[in-house]
Design a protein around this motif. Structure first.
Motif, PDB file in Angstrom:
ATOM      1  N   UNK A 199       3.231  -3.917   3.464  1.00 55.92           N
ATOM      2  CA  UNK A 199       3.300  -4.738   2.254  1.00 55.92           C
ATOM      3  C   UNK A 199       3.947  -3.897   1.158  1.00 55.92           C
ATOM      4  N   UNK A 200       5.132  -4.298   0.700  1.00 53.77           N
ATOM      5  CA  UNK A 200       5.811  -3.571  -0.373  1.00 53.77           C
ATOM      6  C   UNK A 200       6.717  -4.515  -1.149  1.00 53.77           C
ATOM      7  N   UNK A 201       7.084  -4.075  -2.364  1.00 50.23           N
ATOM      8  CA  UNK A 201       7.885  -4.928  -3.246  1.00 50.23           C
ATOM      9  C   UNK A 201       9.386  -4.769  -3.037  1.00 50.23           C
ATOM     10  N   UNK A 239      15.423   7.105   1.541  1.00 53.78           N
ATOM     11  CA  UNK A 239      14.836   5.770   1.426  1.00 53.78           C
ATOM     12  C   UNK A 239      13.570   5.869   0.580  1.00 53.78           C
ATOM     13  N   UNK A 240      13.427   4.920  -0.355  1.00 54.03           N
ATOM     14  CA  UNK A 240      12.234   4.854  -1.207  1.00 54.03           C
ATOM     15  C   UNK A 240      11.628   3.470  -1.066  1.00 54.03           C
ATOM     16  N   UNK A 241      10.322   3.423  -0.810  1.00 56.18           N
ATOM     17  CA  UNK A 241       9.586   2.173  -0.666  1.00 56.18           C
ATOM     18  C   UNK A 241       8.690   2.020  -1.896  1.00 56.18           C
ATOM     19  N   UNK A 242       8.784   0.869  -2.561  1.00 58.58           N
ATOM     20  CA  UNK A 242       7.981   0.603  -3.763  1.00 58.58           C
ATOM     21  C   UNK A 242       6.782  -0.261  -3.393  1.00 58.58           C
ATOM     22  N   UNK A 243       5.563   0.325  -3.578  1.00 66.61           N
ATOM     23  CA  UNK A 243       4.301  -0.388  -3.321  1.00 66.61           C
ATOM     24  C   UNK A 243       3.424  -0.266  -4.554  1.00 66.61           C
ATOM     25  N   UNK A 244       2.958  -1.388  -5.057  1.00 69.29           N
ATOM     26  CA  UNK A 244       2.037  -1.395  -6.201  1.00 69.29           C
ATOM     27  C   UNK A 244       2.561  -0.527  -7.350  1.00 69.29           C
ATOM     28  N   UNK A 245       3.851  -0.601  -7.610  1.00 72.71           N
ATOM     29  CA  UNK A 245       4.454   0.153  -8.705  1.00 72.71           C
ATOM     30  C   UNK A 245       4.655   1.634  -8.437  1.00 72.71           C
ATOM     31  N   UNK A 246       4.340   2.094  -7.223  1.00 74.96           N
ATOM     32  CA  UNK A 246       4.485   3.505  -6.866  1.00 74.96           C
ATOM     33  C   UNK A 246       5.575   3.657  -5.811  1.00 74.96           C
TER      34      UNK A 246
END
Length: 112
Positions: free
Chosen positions: A87-89, A53-60
């Motif tokens: 909070x994540x995208x 699983x990968x979580x994208x936050x602020x482009x990271x």
């Protein structure tokens, strides 16, 4: 009390896995949050392989953990986090050669 803050649909990205998909729920209780992902239609892993699983936050991109699926292709993972981390995208799932990666090395199979 615990409350559901957000719900997610994970869609297939790999055309060799046409029935792959999943749902996710972000819950909150006080200063704690949980992301619960329920996945289906994924091929069982082979050898050391693992889904990651990968979580994208602020482009990271950050590692959210690894899991395997049962023989029917179903899996579930719960990620514990602080409310500030909730909070994540987007969410992505990759099929990795093993569970020890700190960045994606395999192909993306699911995502929001």
């Amino acid at each position: 009390p615990m409350e559901v803050v957000n719900a997610y649909e994970l869609k297939g990205f790999d055309q060799t896995m046409p029935s792959a998909g999943g749902q996710g729920w972000l819950t909150r209780q006080g200063e704690k949050a949980q992301l619960v992902l329920q996945l289906y239609g994924l091929p069982p892993t082979d050898g050391d392989q693992a889904y990651q699983v990968w979580i994208m936050r602020d482009g990271q991109r950050s590692n959210g953990g690894t899991f395997c699926v049962d023989r029917q292709g179903a899996g579930i993972i719960t990620l514990e986090m602080n409310v500030s981390e909730a909070e994540f995208e987007s969410i992505g799932i990759t099929l990795e050669p093993d569970s020890r990666g700190s960045e994606p090395r395999g192909r993306k199979v699911l995502g929001t």
